[in-house]
Design a protein around this motif. Structure first.
Motif, mmCIF file in Angstrom:
data_model
loop_
_atom_site.group_PDB
_atom_site.id
_atom_site.type_symbol
_atom_site.label_atom_id
_atom_site.label_comp_id
_atom_site.label_asym_id
_atom_site.label_seq_id
_atom_site.Cartn_x
_atom_site.Cartn_y
_atom_site.Cartn_z
ATOM 1 N N THR A 72 0.853 -1.184 0.000
ATOM 2 C CA THR A 72 0.000 0.000 0.000
ATOM 3 C C THR A 72 0.883 1.225 0.000
ATOM 4 O O THR A 72 2.098 1.144 0.172
ATOM 5 C CB THR A 72 -0.924 0.004 1.232
ATOM 6 N N CYS A 73 0.296 2.374 -0.177
ATOM 7 C CA CYS A 73 1.048 3.615 -0.324
ATOM 8 C C CYS A 73 1.866 3.910 0.930
ATOM 9 O O CYS A 73 1.323 3.959 2.036
ATOM 10 C CB CYS A 73 0.093 4.764 -0.618
ATOM 11 N N PRO A 74 3.193 4.117 0.790
ATOM 12 C CA PRO A 74 4.012 4.374 1.969
ATOM 13 C C PRO A 74 3.772 5.743 2.596
ATOM 14 O O PRO A 74 4.223 6.001 3.705
ATOM 15 C CB PRO A 74 5.451 4.267 1.444
ATOM 16 N N ASN A 75 3.054 6.635 1.941
ATOM 17 C CA ASN A 75 2.792 7.961 2.496
ATOM 18 C C ASN A 75 1.802 7.921 3.649
ATOM 19 O O ASN A 75 1.688 8.873 4.402
ATOM 20 C CB ASN A 75 2.256 8.893 1.405
ATOM 21 N N GLU A 76 1.078 6.833 3.815
ATOM 22 C CA GLU A 76 0.082 6.713 4.874
ATOM 23 C C GLU A 76 0.706 6.373 6.227
ATOM 24 O O GLU A 76 0.003 6.252 7.211
ATOM 25 C CB GLU A 76 -0.954 5.656 4.491
ATOM 26 N N THR A 79 2.919 0.486 5.770
ATOM 27 C CA THR A 79 2.664 -0.185 4.504
ATOM 28 C C THR A 79 2.192 -1.604 4.779
ATOM 29 O O THR A 79 2.699 -2.275 5.677
ATOM 30 C CB THR A 79 3.932 -0.233 3.632
ATOM 31 N N ASP A 89 -4.808 -1.344 -8.739
ATOM 32 C CA ASP A 89 -3.621 -1.183 -7.898
ATOM 33 C C ASP A 89 -2.352 -0.999 -8.722
ATOM 34 O O ASP A 89 -1.335 -0.544 -8.214
ATOM 35 C CB ASP A 89 -3.431 -2.410 -7.000
ATOM 36 N N LYS A 92 -0.052 3.061 -11.107
ATOM 37 C CA LYS A 92 1.167 3.839 -10.812
ATOM 38 C C LYS A 92 2.419 2.987 -10.979
ATOM 39 O O LYS A 92 3.435 3.459 -11.488
ATOM 40 C CB LYS A 92 1.098 4.416 -9.404
ATOM 41 N N CYS A 153 10.864 1.621 -7.289
ATOM 42 C CA CYS A 153 9.489 1.856 -6.854
ATOM 43 C C CYS A 153 9.348 1.396 -5.407
ATOM 44 O O CYS A 153 9.572 0.230 -5.102
ATOM 45 C CB CYS A 153 8.524 1.109 -7.769
ATOM 46 N N LYS A 154 8.962 2.302 -4.531
ATOM 47 C CA LYS A 154 8.859 1.982 -3.108
ATOM 48 C C LYS A 154 7.669 1.074 -2.794
ATOM 49 O O LYS A 154 7.596 0.520 -1.713
ATOM 50 C CB LYS A 154 8.752 3.275 -2.307
ATOM 51 N N ARG A 155 6.738 0.936 -3.724
ATOM 52 C CA ARG A 155 5.564 0.095 -3.497
ATOM 53 C C ARG A 155 5.792 -1.353 -3.889
ATOM 54 O O ARG A 155 4.907 -2.183 -3.760
ATOM 55 C CB ARG A 155 4.377 0.637 -4.271
#
Length: 161
Positions: A72-76, A79, A89, A92, A153-155
């Protein structure tokens, strides 16, 4: 295959919409030219669609005891692993993967151009280049892109399964 079917359907539609004239040599050649024209365009579009659809199976399958996991998005803040990856999903991640493939193909073309210029006797710069060479470059870039994707890609994370 889907590009050929779509191009044939477009040619058949144009033939029917123009009144279904009796098939002569000129009409047969015109239909063949129309099919060739649309095949080239649709081949490129179906290649993009195929790359997008294939990426889903890469995340949902295990290959040689390794698997790519989509997070999931690491900005939240935290993860979590997305267990069943859907097409929504992947948008991006696919864009980053596609740009990585474009850069890798470009690098391969520069290397091939330098090697061709240094070690061959071609008159024109891109005399050797055709659609088959381009697809070979895309295949090689796709292979190496999966090695680089988890660091770009961090995701995406590469794990053993």
């Amino acid at each position: 295959m889907s590009a050929l079917v779509l191009a044939t359907l477009i040619s058949a539609y144009l033939y029917v919409s123009q009144g279904m004239q009796p098939i002569t040599l000129e009409i047969r050649e015109a239909l063949f030219d129309i099919t060739k024209f649309w095949f080239v365009i649709l081949w490129s579009l179906t290649l993009l669609l195929f790359l997008f659809r294939t990426l889903k199976s890469v995340f949902n399958s295990c290959f040689n005891n390794y698997k790519l996991q989509l997070l999931t998005c690491p900005n939240e803040g935290k993860t979590e692993v997305i267990e069943e990856v859907g097409y929504g999903d992947l948008v991006k991640v696919w864009r980053k993967w596609f740009m990585l493939i474009i850069w890798l193909v470009g690098a391969q073309m520069i290397i091939a151009l330098v090697l061709t210029y240094a070690f061959s006797s071609y008159d024109a710069v891109f005399d050797w280049f055709n659609i088959y060479v381009l697809y070979a470059f895309i295949l090689v870039a796709g292979y190496f892109s999966f090695m680089i994707l988890s660091s770009r890609c961090k995701r995406v994370r590469l794990v053993k399964c």
